[in-house]
Design an enzyme around this catalytic site. Structure first.
Site, mmCIF file in Angstrom:
data_model
loop_
_atom_site.group_PDB
_atom_site.id
_atom_site.type_symbol
_atom_site.label_atom_id
_atom_site.label_comp_id
_atom_site.label_asym_id
_atom_site.label_seq_id
_atom_site.Cartn_x
_atom_site.Cartn_y
_atom_site.Cartn_z
ATOM 1 N N CYS A 110 1.850 3.575 2.079
ATOM 2 C CA CYS A 110 2.846 3.876 3.132
ATOM 3 C C CYS A 110 3.747 2.695 3.438
ATOM 4 C CB CYS A 110 2.137 4.387 4.374
ATOM 5 S SG CYS A 110 1.161 5.856 4.002
ATOM 6 N N ASN A 156 0.849 -1.194 0.000
ATOM 7 C CA ASN A 156 0.000 0.000 0.000
ATOM 8 C C ASN A 156 0.891 1.253 0.000
ATOM 9 O OD1 ASN A 156 1.012 -0.248 2.593
ATOM 10 N ND2 ASN A 156 -0.814 0.616 3.527
ATOM 11 N N GLU A 195 3.314 -0.405 4.776
ATOM 12 C CA GLU A 195 3.201 -1.355 5.881
ATOM 13 C C GLU A 195 2.398 -2.604 5.522
ATOM 14 O OE1 GLU A 195 1.748 1.510 5.656
ATOM 15 O OE2 GLU A 195 -0.332 1.491 6.368
HETATM 16 P P1 ADP Z 1 -5.256 7.378 8.648
HETATM 17 O O1 ADP Z 1 -4.595 7.892 9.883
HETATM 18 O O2 ADP Z 1 -5.836 8.483 7.819
HETATM 19 O O3 ADP Z 1 -6.247 6.301 8.885
HETATM 20 P P2 ADP Z 1 -2.638 6.309 7.910
HETATM 21 O O4 ADP Z 1 -1.757 7.501 7.959
HETATM 22 O O5 ADP Z 1 -2.542 5.318 9.024
HETATM 23 O O6 ADP Z 1 -4.152 6.762 7.690
HETATM 24 O O7 ADP Z 1 -2.349 5.533 6.578
HETATM 25 C C1 ADP Z 1 -2.822 4.210 6.416
HETATM 26 C C2 ADP Z 1 -2.971 3.884 4.981
HETATM 27 O O8 ADP Z 1 -4.023 4.670 4.435
HETATM 28 C C3 ADP Z 1 -1.784 4.212 4.110
HETATM 29 O O9 ADP Z 1 -0.778 3.266 4.131
HETATM 30 C C4 ADP Z 1 -2.468 4.292 2.773
HETATM 31 O O10 ADP Z 1 -2.708 3.015 2.258
HETATM 32 C C5 ADP Z 1 -3.758 4.970 3.101
HETATM 33 N N1 ADP Z 1 -3.683 6.440 2.939
HETATM 34 C C6 ADP Z 1 -3.108 7.341 3.756
HETATM 35 N N2 ADP Z 1 -3.239 8.607 3.268
HETATM 36 C C7 ADP Z 1 -3.914 8.490 2.120
HETATM 37 C C8 ADP Z 1 -4.379 9.403 1.120
HETATM 38 N N3 ADP Z 1 -4.171 10.710 1.184
HETATM 39 N N4 ADP Z 1 -5.035 8.887 0.083
HETATM 40 C C9 ADP Z 1 -5.252 7.580 -0.007
HETATM 41 N N5 ADP Z 1 -4.861 6.683 0.879
HETATM 42 C C10 ADP Z 1 -4.196 7.100 1.923
#
Ligand code: ADP
Length: 595
Positions: free
Chosen positions: A287, A285, A289
């Site tokens: 990020c 994905n 992980e």
């Molecule tokens: P959140 O805190 O918004 O739930 P995270 O920072 O934990 O999100 O990121 C988790 C995952 O969500 C990322 O690895 C990615 O797959 C997805 N993600 C994060 N930001 C975005 C974004 N701007 N657009 C699409 N997917 C995102």
């Protein structure tokens, strides 16, 4: 009998920062952009939608209402939050609840399913629903190869990544967030050097993180100081050779310069692919992980570890209880989800992948008075993640008894001896465990949900004790409350001190006692080795991977970065992401020192 429309009377314990973020991006709005729900309404909308999934397994109205109340409490007390799409979309027409997807990209413009332009369309649909997408471009033929139908020449993976990037710009996600992507290319692809340098100019590809998929074979060549084979993805023939060190140096230079490319140790990740009979991991994905199969999806959720430390003691009993409840929540998300593609819907129900992780880990250490960059800190990290993994699996096993194991269980790495997947030597990869979910644990960055929960993000150390945060276009002050409380209690608090800390980004100040200088050490004051040690400790007990940034000071050298890459590989991490302070403009987080 429908569930009550209104949320329970207990309000959510949210900070002003959290309310601002929710208002800007999460709450349902009317046509004029005014929120028509409160944060409490939002949490109740999510709680009831996810609890409703129990009906499929025979729950009564009364039981569903009880579970909805438990989920509501869990989220409003900031003990657990699901990933952003669940908060945004549950109980709404779109209904897409997952953060992470991987889509295949075949070496054809269109083949009706997963050709370059078919997948481009699927990407747009996923972005529209708030999900992030990862792609491996490794199947695309190299730039300059023949295109038989037109006798032209192929433009190569990087040009198509640019196309995906431009399209991401055009589709702003559901009016809330811009799409995020991961682009992966195997180290043995002929265009690897072009890929590594594709983000040198940071204005060019802006919606992709990129990572090179590193194979064991390549690492052996690097160790031996030899060259390795480049392979044409179409013919599988060797079409050239590269010096392993030259490629490694280029990656390190890029990481040092801009933080990219990252590396994805693809063979190490595939060793723990729970369902190898359905295919191999080829990408992660955005990020990094969560490695995923083609058309695979994962919904994430994170428990706020700091919540369970009271009076300097970790309350393991309540922590366990909430791990169970959160695991059930995430399993329910699979049933409540409306997936953007039928292929994704089908696979998600066959393997039921979920990713439970942590946030507020640094807060927990602080409350316990443990130093992050110390053997005790790393040991506590290992213990916390092991606990999440063991208790999460207990709940997944309980759900398997109640609702059945995931349909692909028998052939998975968790299956019975007679049918389970084994490694190349015929050994079991994991012990037999009848689970509801092929994957239970993943540690996400928790970029936004940690703000909602008012805690430190993921397993990261504090970024700073006092700083300004650019959140959804608004600069918001962030001051660590534990620090302020201790400073006041011990009598060394002053506004001037806080200002100095915000400006310099450092707690190493004359009035701060040495113990607290250590306990409140921030990301940039922690040696890179300790970042990796912590990542590796969490990785030991995590099914998927860990989102972790290893921070370097601005003065760090390329050799410093090299050492960390090699240490990460040796310590069996599944990837590395580094960031040298000040190496990019427009950082999301900035201390006075670099802003
Ligand atoms: P959140 O805190 O918004 O739930 P995270 O920072 O934990 O999100 O990121 C988790 C995952 O969500 C990322 O690895 C990615 O797959 C997805 N993600 C994060 N930001 C975005 C974004 N701007 N657009 C699409 N997917 C995102």
């Amino acid at each position: 009998m429908p569930l009550p429309v209104n949320p329970p009377a207990t309000p959510a314990t949210l900070s002003q920062n959290a309310r601002t973020v929710l208002e800007k991006r999460y709450l349902v709005k009317d046509k004029s952009g005014k929120p028509v729900e409160t944060p409490e309404d939002m949490f109740w909308r999510v709680a009831t939608t996810i609890a409703e999934a129990d009906r499929k397994y025979g729950a009564t109205d009364k039981q569903i209402e009880k579970t909805a109340n438990q989920f509501y409490e869990l989220m409003t007390q900031r003990r657990f939050e699901p990933n952003s799409p669940t908060l945004m979309n549950a109980g709404r027409p779109l209904g897409q609840l997952s953060a992470c997807f991987v889509l295949p990209v075949d070496d054809a413009l269109s083949n009706g399913q997963s050709g370059i332009y078919d997948t481009l369309r699927s990407m747009a649909l996923i972005h529209q629903s708030g999900g992030g997408t990862g792609f491996s471009f490794s199947r695309l033929r190299a730039r300059g190869s023949m295109v038989r139908s037109t006798t032209g020449v192929a433009s190569g993976p990087i040009s198509f990544m640019q196309l995906y990037d431009a399209s991401t710009d055009a589709v702003k996600q559901g009016g809330t967030r811009r799409g995020a992507n991961m682009g992966i290319l195997r180290v043995d692809h002929p265009d690897v050097m072009e890929f590594i340098t594709s983000k040198e100019d940071l204005t060019k590809i802006t919606n992709f993180n990129i990572s090179v998929a590193i194979t064991t074979k390549y690492m052996e060549a690097l160790k031996a100081g030899t060259s390795y084979d480049l392979i044409d993805p179409a013919t599988k023939k060797v079409v050239g050779q590269m010096d392993a060190k030259e490629v490694w140096d280029k990656m390190i230079e890029g990481a040092w310069r801009t933080g990219e490319p990252g590396v994805f140790f693809i063979d190490e990740a595939n060793r723990y692919n729970p369902v190898p009979h359905l295919g191999a991991y080829e990408a992660t994905n955005p990020c990094g992980e969560q490695p995923l199969l083609p058309y695979d999806v994962c919904n994430l959720g994170s428990i706020n570890v700091g919540y369970y430390v009271n009076d300097g003691k970790m309350d393991w009993k309540s922590f366990a209880k909430d791990i169970h409840l959160s695991t059930k929540f995430l399993d329910n998300v699979i049933d409540a989800n409306k997936y953007p593609l039928p292929e994704i819907d089908a696979l998600s129900k066959r393997i039921r992948r979920i990713g439970l992780g942590v946030m507020g880990f640094a807060d927990a250490l602080i409350k316990l008075g443990i130093v992050y960059d110390s053997p005790e800190g790393v040991e506590f990290g290992r213990k916390v993640m092991e606990f999440v993994d063991v208790e999460g699996k207990k709940e997944s096993a309980r759900l398997a008894e109640e609702r059945g194991a995931f349909p692909e269980w028998a052939q998975s790495i968790w299956g019975p001896d007679a049918t389970c997947a084994r490694d190349e030597n015929g050994n079991r990869i994991r012990p037999e465990l009848k689970l509801r979910n092929c994957n239970v644990t993943t540690v996400a960055p928790t970029g936004t949900i940690s703000i909602i929960a008012g805690c430190s993000s993921g397993l990261e150390p504090l970024f700073a004790v006092a700083f300004m945060r650019n959140q959804a276009g608004v600069m918001m002050p962030d001051v660590n409350e534990d620090f302020v409380a201790i400073a006041k209690k011990e009598g060394w608090y002053s506004d001037a001190l806080m200002e100095r800390i915000a400006k310099t980004g450092s707690v190493i100040q004359p009035e701060v006692p040495e113990k607290w200088q250590k306990v409140f050490a921030t990301a940039n004051n922690i040696a890179p080795e300790w970042h990796i040690r912590m990542q590796a400790a969490f990785q030991e007990h995590c099914d998927s991977a860990i989102s972790k940034t290893t921070n370097f000071s601005h003065a760090a050298t390329q050799d410093d970065v090299r050492k960390i890459y090699e240490l990460a590989y040796e310590m069996k991490c599944k990837g590395v992401t580094v960031y040298r302070d000040g190496s990019r403009d427009g950082q999301v987080l900035s201390t006075g020192a670099t802003a």
